[in-house]
Design a protein around this motif. Sequence first.
Motif, PDB file in Angstrom:
ATOM      1  N   VAL A  49      -8.290  -7.396  -6.947  1.00 54.28           N
ATOM      2  CA  VAL A  49      -8.418  -7.131  -8.504  1.00 54.28           C
ATOM      3  C   VAL A  49      -7.924  -5.516  -8.710  1.00 54.28           C
ATOM      4  O   VAL A  49      -7.003  -5.239  -9.502  1.00 54.28           O
ATOM      5  CB  VAL A  49      -9.666  -7.315  -9.060  1.00 54.28           C
ATOM      6  N   PHE A  50      -8.348  -4.687  -7.567  1.00 55.07           N
ATOM      7  CA  PHE A  50      -8.190  -3.258  -7.846  1.00 55.07           C
ATOM      8  C   PHE A  50      -7.153  -2.666  -6.940  1.00 55.07           C
ATOM      9  O   PHE A  50      -6.749  -1.379  -6.917  1.00 55.07           O
ATOM     10  CB  PHE A  50      -9.469  -2.290  -7.474  1.00 55.07           C
ATOM     11  N   GLY A  51      -6.235  -3.626  -6.437  1.00 54.28           N
ATOM     12  CA  GLY A  51      -4.978  -3.454  -5.498  1.00 54.28           C
ATOM     13  C   GLY A  51      -5.108  -2.456  -4.411  1.00 54.28           C
ATOM     14  O   GLY A  51      -4.416  -1.891  -3.694  1.00 54.28           O
ATOM     15  N   GLY A  52      -6.385  -2.814  -3.765  1.00 53.72           N
ATOM     16  CA  GLY A  52      -6.695  -2.297  -2.468  1.00 53.72           C
ATOM     17  C   GLY A  52      -6.240  -3.238  -1.392  1.00 53.72           C
ATOM     18  O   GLY A  52      -6.075  -2.502  -0.148  1.00 53.72           O
ATOM     19  N   ALA A  53      -5.714  -4.326  -1.713  1.00 54.66           N
ATOM     20  CA  ALA A  53      -5.301  -5.047  -0.428  1.00 54.66           C
ATOM     21  C   ALA A  53      -3.991  -4.300   0.283  1.00 54.66           C
ATOM     22  O   ALA A  53      -3.858  -4.567   1.370  1.00 54.66           O
ATOM     23  CB  ALA A  53      -4.477  -6.439  -0.997  1.00 54.66           C
ATOM     24  N   GLU A  54      -3.263  -3.719  -0.449  1.00 54.34           N
ATOM     25  CA  GLU A  54      -1.937  -3.208   0.001  1.00 54.34           C
ATOM     26  C   GLU A  54      -2.687  -1.849   1.171  1.00 54.34           C
ATOM     27  O   GLU A  54      -2.014  -1.684   2.076  1.00 54.34           O
ATOM     28  CB  GLU A  54      -1.007  -2.777  -0.767  1.00 54.34           C
ATOM     29  N   ALA A  55      -3.480  -1.297   0.464  1.00 52.98           N
ATOM     30  CA  ALA A  55      -4.011  -0.088   1.109  1.00 52.98           C
ATOM     31  C   ALA A  55      -4.513  -0.570   2.453  1.00 52.98           C
ATOM     32  O   ALA A  55      -4.341   0.094   3.709  1.00 52.98           O
ATOM     33  CB  ALA A  55      -4.908   0.677   0.541  1.00 52.98           C
ATOM     34  N   VAL A  56      -5.366  -1.784   2.648  1.00 52.10           N
ATOM     35  CA  VAL A  56      -6.044  -2.278   3.899  1.00 52.10           C
ATOM     36  C   VAL A  56      -4.974  -2.821   4.726  1.00 52.10           C
ATOM     37  O   VAL A  56      -4.968  -2.604   5.944  1.00 52.10           O
ATOM     38  CB  VAL A  56      -7.051  -3.611   3.505  1.00 52.10           C
ATOM     39  N   ILE A  57      -3.977  -3.454   4.275  1.00 50.97           N
ATOM     40  CA  ILE A  57      -2.736  -3.757   5.198  1.00 50.97           C
ATOM     41  C   ILE A  57      -2.226  -2.514   5.846  1.00 50.97           C
ATOM     42  O   ILE A  57      -1.749  -2.540   6.818  1.00 50.97           O
ATOM     43  CB  ILE A  57      -1.740  -4.679   4.376  1.00 50.97           C
ATOM     44  N   THR A  58      -1.866  -1.534   4.890  1.00 45.01           N
ATOM     45  CA  THR A  58      -1.347  -0.352   5.687  1.00 45.01           C
ATOM     46  C   THR A  58      -1.976   0.112   6.621  1.00 45.01           C
ATOM     47  O   THR A  58      -1.559   0.665   7.706  1.00 45.01           O
ATOM     48  CB  THR A  58      -1.094   0.707   4.355  1.00 45.01           C
ATOM     49  N   ALA A  60      -4.422  -1.669   8.350  1.00 44.84           N
ATOM     50  CA  ALA A  60      -4.567  -2.113   9.478  1.00 44.84           C
ATOM     51  C   ALA A  60      -3.295  -2.316  10.478  1.00 44.84           C
ATOM     52  O   ALA A  60      -3.090  -2.367  11.610  1.00 44.84           O
ATOM     53  CB  ALA A  60      -4.749  -3.644   9.201  1.00 44.84           C
ATOM     54  N   SER A  61      -2.079  -2.176   9.758  1.00 42.54           N
ATOM     55  CA  SER A  61      -0.906  -1.818  10.670  1.00 42.54           C
ATOM     56  C   SER A  61      -0.586  -0.503  11.267  1.00 42.54           C
ATOM     57  O   SER A  61      -0.213  -0.464  12.382  1.00 42.54           O
ATOM     58  CB  SER A  61       0.672  -2.154   9.657  1.00 42.54           C
ATOM     59  N   SER A  62      -1.413   0.610  10.766  1.00 41.53           N
ATOM     60  CA  SER A  62      -1.426   1.746  11.370  1.00 41.53           C
ATOM     61  C   SER A  62      -2.198   1.798  12.499  1.00 41.53           C
ATOM     62  O   SER A  62      -1.954   2.048  13.769  1.00 41.53           O
ATOM     63  CB  SER A  62      -1.797   2.824  10.261  1.00 41.53           C
ATOM     64  N   VAL A  63      -3.286   1.188  12.618  1.00 38.33           N
ATOM     65  CA  VAL A  63      -4.467   0.969  13.779  1.00 38.33           C
ATOM     66  C   VAL A  63      -3.781   0.017  14.708  1.00 38.33           C
ATOM     67  O   VAL A  63      -3.905   0.406  15.909  1.00 38.33           O
ATOM     68  CB  VAL A  63      -5.632   0.281  13.193  1.00 38.33           C
ATOM     69  N   ALA A  64      -2.896  -0.928  14.475  1.00 37.38           N
ATOM     70  CA  ALA A  64      -2.197  -1.950  15.423  1.00 37.38           C
ATOM     71  C   ALA A  64      -1.301  -1.245  16.100  1.00 37.38           C
ATOM     72  O   ALA A  64      -1.051  -1.398  17.083  1.00 37.38           O
ATOM     73  CB  ALA A  64      -1.387  -3.021  14.715  1.00 37.38           C
ATOM     74  N   GLY A  65      -0.574  -0.227  15.412  1.00 34.92           N
ATOM     75  CA  GLY A  65       0.419   0.579  16.052  1.00 34.92           C
ATOM     76  C   GLY A  65       0.005   1.226  16.915  1.00 34.92           C
ATOM     77  O   GLY A  65       0.493   1.604  18.066  1.00 34.92           O
ATOM     78  N   LEU A  66      -1.233   2.205  16.663  1.00 31.23           N
ATOM     79  CA  LEU A  66      -1.655   3.141  17.675  1.00 31.23           C
ATOM     80  C   LEU A  66      -2.307   2.243  18.608  1.00 31.23           C
ATOM     81  O   LEU A  66      -2.403   2.891  19.764  1.00 31.23           O
ATOM     82  CB  LEU A  66      -2.937   3.729  16.846  1.00 31.23           C
ATOM     83  N   LEU A  67      -2.723   1.182  18.832  1.00 30.44           N
ATOM     84  CA  LEU A  67      -3.375   0.157  19.608  1.00 30.44           C
ATOM     85  C   LEU A  67      -2.210  -0.313  20.771  1.00 30.44           C
ATOM     86  O   LEU A  67      -2.393  -0.842  21.691  1.00 30.44           O
ATOM     87  CB  LEU A  67      -4.407  -0.810  19.274  1.00 30.44           C
ATOM     88  N   GLY A  68      -0.977  -0.160  20.022  1.00 31.71           N
ATOM     89  CA  GLY A  68       0.253  -0.745  20.592  1.00 31.71           C
ATOM     90  C   GLY A  68       0.503  -2.142  20.535  1.00 31.71           C
ATOM     91  O   GLY A  68       1.127  -2.945  21.585  1.00 31.71           O
ATOM     92  N   LEU A  69      -0.111  -2.853  19.765  1.00 26.71           N
ATOM     93  CA  LEU A  69       0.076  -4.289  19.124  1.00 26.71           C
ATOM     94  C   LEU A  69       1.198  -4.754  18.468  1.00 26.71           C
ATOM     95  O   LEU A  69       1.656  -3.930  17.554  1.00 26.71           O
ATOM     96  CB  LEU A  69      -1.092  -4.743  18.428  1.00 26.71           C
TER      97      LEU A  69
END
Length: 69
Positions: A49-58, A60-69
């Motif tokens: 509803v408040f548009g936070g889904a894109e922020a969560v996805i961003t 999550a992808s940043s954390v995945a990149g740091l972990l090398g996934l």
Amino acid sequence: MAHTAERPAARTRGRLADLAALGTRPGGRRHPLVAAVMVLPLAVLLAVVFGGAEAVITQASSVAGLLGL
């Protein structure tokens, strides 16, 4: 008349207390999975509803990149 109005309210409070006690341990603590199941649908709804889904996805992808996934 006031006495008849108290009964349904007391029964409703009892049912709500029973529902709130669902998944609680003998010490009064709720199991973490039960707590997660209770919270996640509302969290997802608020994120959409408040548009936070894109922020969560961003994030999550940043954390995945740091972990090398």
